[in-house]
Structures are given as C-alpha cells and as structure tokens.
Design a protein around this motif. Structure first.
Motif, short mmCIF file in Angstrom:
data_model
loop_
_atom_site.label_atom_id
_atom_site.label_comp_id
_atom_site.label_asym_id
_atom_site.label_seq_id
_atom_site.Cartn_x
_atom_site.Cartn_y
_atom_site.Cartn_z
N CYS A 1 11.97 7.84 -6.13
CA CYS A 1 12.00 6.74 -7.81
C CYS A 1 12.30 6.58 -8.49
O CYS A 1 12.99 7.35 -9.32
CB CYS A 1 10.54 6.54 -8.01
N LEU A 2 13.52 5.66 -8.60
CA LEU A 2 14.05 5.77 -10.10
C LEU A 2 14.09 4.57 -10.32
O LEU A 2 14.38 4.89 -11.74
CB LEU A 2 15.88 4.91 -9.46
N MET A 3 13.50 3.36 -10.40
CA MET A 3 13.04 2.69 -11.34
C MET A 3 11.41 2.85 -12.03
O MET A 3 10.81 3.47 -10.94
CB MET A 3 13.15 0.54 -10.54
N GLN A 4 10.81 1.90 -12.79
CA GLN A 4 9.91 2.66 -14.03
C GLN A 4 8.64 2.83 -12.46
O GLN A 4 7.59 3.12 -12.37
CB GLN A 4 9.30 1.91 -14.98
N SER A 5 8.49 1.36 -12.01
CA SER A 5 7.86 0.73 -10.92
C SER A 5 7.60 1.60 -9.89
O SER A 5 6.36 1.38 -9.54
CB SER A 5 8.08 -1.41 -10.23
N GLU A 6 8.86 2.45 -8.98
CA GLU A 6 8.65 3.55 -8.28
C GLU A 6 7.82 4.28 -8.05
O GLU A 6 6.75 4.40 -7.61
CB GLU A 6 9.83 3.13 -7.33
N LYS A 7 7.92 4.89 -9.72
CA LYS A 7 7.69 6.04 -9.78
C LYS A 7 5.47 5.41 -10.04
O LYS A 7 4.71 6.65 -9.86
CB LYS A 7 7.53 6.35 -11.47
N GLU A 8 5.59 3.88 -10.87
CA GLU A 8 4.07 3.98 -10.72
C GLU A 8 3.14 3.63 -9.88
O GLU A 8 2.19 4.30 -9.48
CB GLU A 8 3.96 1.93 -11.83
N THR A 9 4.66 3.24 -8.57
CA THR A 9 3.71 3.36 -7.28
C THR A 9 3.14 4.35 -6.77
O THR A 9 2.06 4.89 -6.01
CB THR A 9 4.41 2.29 -6.40
N LEU A 10 4.29 5.51 -7.05
CA LEU A 10 3.74 7.05 -5.98
C LEU A 10 3.24 7.23 -7.01
O LEU A 10 1.81 8.19 -6.02
CB LEU A 10 5.30 7.85 -6.41
N ALA A 11 3.17 7.34 -8.30
CA ALA A 11 1.61 8.35 -9.12
C ALA A 11 0.95 7.10 -8.98
O ALA A 11 -0.47 7.83 -8.94
CB ALA A 11 1.68 7.72 -10.76
N ARG A 12 0.21 5.92 -8.40
CA ARG A 12 -0.87 5.25 -7.44
C ARG A 12 -1.26 5.21 -6.82
O ARG A 12 -2.65 5.74 -6.57
CB ARG A 12 -0.62 3.86 -8.29
N PHE A 13 -0.12 5.44 -5.54
CA PHE A 13 -1.32 5.81 -4.23
C PHE A 13 -1.69 7.78 -5.09
O PHE A 13 -2.88 8.27 -4.20
CB PHE A 13 0.23 6.39 -3.78
#
Length: 212
Positions: free
Chosen positions: A33-45
């Motif tokens: 996960c590079l973008m902040q939105s990708e990090k948030e996707t991982l954390a949300r799951f």
C-alpha cells in the motif's frame, strides 16, 4: 481455518495478503500500500473484521512489496520478518523509488529474520517457510499443508515466473527453486502470487511455458 484476503495495491498491481483464522489473529504479507487511500483500505478491513495483527511477513523486499511496511509496523506495533539476504535489497528501495519518481515511500528496517525450516505461528495456524531464491536473493514462500496453499511472492505466476533482470537476481536459482520446492507439492496446492490471479501447482506443471 485460515482465511486469505488479498488487495491489489500501487501502480505495480502488487498483491498484499492478510491471513487470519478463527481466533482473529492475523499476519500481513508484503504490504504494497503506497497511497494513503490504500493504507486506509487495508486498515478498514482489519478493523471491520476485528483482527489483531501479530506479524509482518515479507516474501522479499523489492520496492512494490514494502511500500506500506513502515506503516504496518507503526500502525499495529508489529515486527517485520524477512530473510537476511534481503537486507541489500531493502537498503536500495529508497534510491530506486527516487529513480522511478515514486513518492510516498517511508524507509523501513527489518526486525527479525526467517529461514527455511522455521515456522510462523498465529492463532491456531502455522505457516512453513521455504527458501526460494532467484527473483531475489532472500526470497521466502509461506506454505500451509493442511489447507494446501502457498503464499509465493514473485516466484511462480499464472503462466509465468518471476523476473530475473533486476540486480541480484539469478535465473538458474529461480528455476531451481520452482522445480525443487514448488513443483514437489501436489497438483491441488493453490499458489497465491505477488501479482496476478491465484493458480495451482497442477496448472503450472501442465501449462507454464517457462517450465516446459
């Protein structure tokens, strides 16, 4: 029973995996996960599933597989495990990001090392470790024999194999790793690779042009 959740992250379309079982303990493999939105996707799951992340595992340390490693370490307070031979690869990531014009990478350090014969444990689950160099000098794969799957990184793909045109790659070692480690598994083992869709050992044994 281990559940496997995959995410496709970054312009390199890298597969990040979250493995968890009925205890809700989890490990993250190759957070790309590079973008902040990708990090948030991982954390949300992870939050929605109520998971407790216990380890960060790296099949190898090429840039697309470690984009989010510092974030995962900090977010979940876990250690990063990889093979010691990946240290020079990890040390070069920041400079390679600069060459590629990639912004947002946060440098990360390994905390502990794994090698073939070690076993990763989380919850009620275990992963056996294979040492499969070639695409990278310290490449690891994580196998669960009860459920017959392998988290294989960039060794064997659906219809292809890992690249060997990067620094410290070894084409002969890659084929040797595939033939002596992956191809000794039975046909029904699923392969969850670092890119593209999952495949099976049997399918690649029969149809992969790089192996025939």
């Amino acid at each position: 029973m281990i559940q496997i959740q995959s995410f496709v992250f970054s312009p390199f379309e890298e597969n990040t995996y979250v493995l968890y079982d009925e205890t809700n303990e989890a490990v993250i493999v190759d957070p790309g996960c590079l973008m902040q939105s990708e990090k948030e996707t991982l954390a949300r799951f992870i939050e929605q599933k109520g998971l407790k992340v216990t380890m960060l595992l790296q099949t190898h340390a090429h840039l697309d597989h470690v984009f989010g490693s510092a974030y995962v370490k900090r977010k979940y307070g876990v250690k990063m495990y990889m093979h010691k031979n990946e240290l020079p690869i990890l040390a070069s990531v920041e400079s390679r990001c600069n060459i590629w014009g990639i912004r947002g990478y946060e440098p990360v350090e390994a905390d502990a090392f794994l090698d073939e014969g070690d076993v990763v444990k989380f919850g009620h689950s275990t992963l056996d470790i294979l040492f499969v160099p070639g695409h990278a000098p310290g490449h690891l794969a994580f196998v669960n024999h009860d459920q017959r799957f392998i988290i294989g990184g960039d060794v064997l793909f659906k219809g292809s194999v890992g690249r060997t045109d990067f620094p410290l790659c070894d084409p002969a070692a890659l084929l040797r790793s595939i033939k002596t480690k992956f191809m000794t598994l039975e046909d029904d083992y699923q392969v969850f690779a670092g890119h593209m869709d999952p495949t099976t050992i049997g399918r690649e044994r029969r149809t992969n042009p790089f192996l025939n």
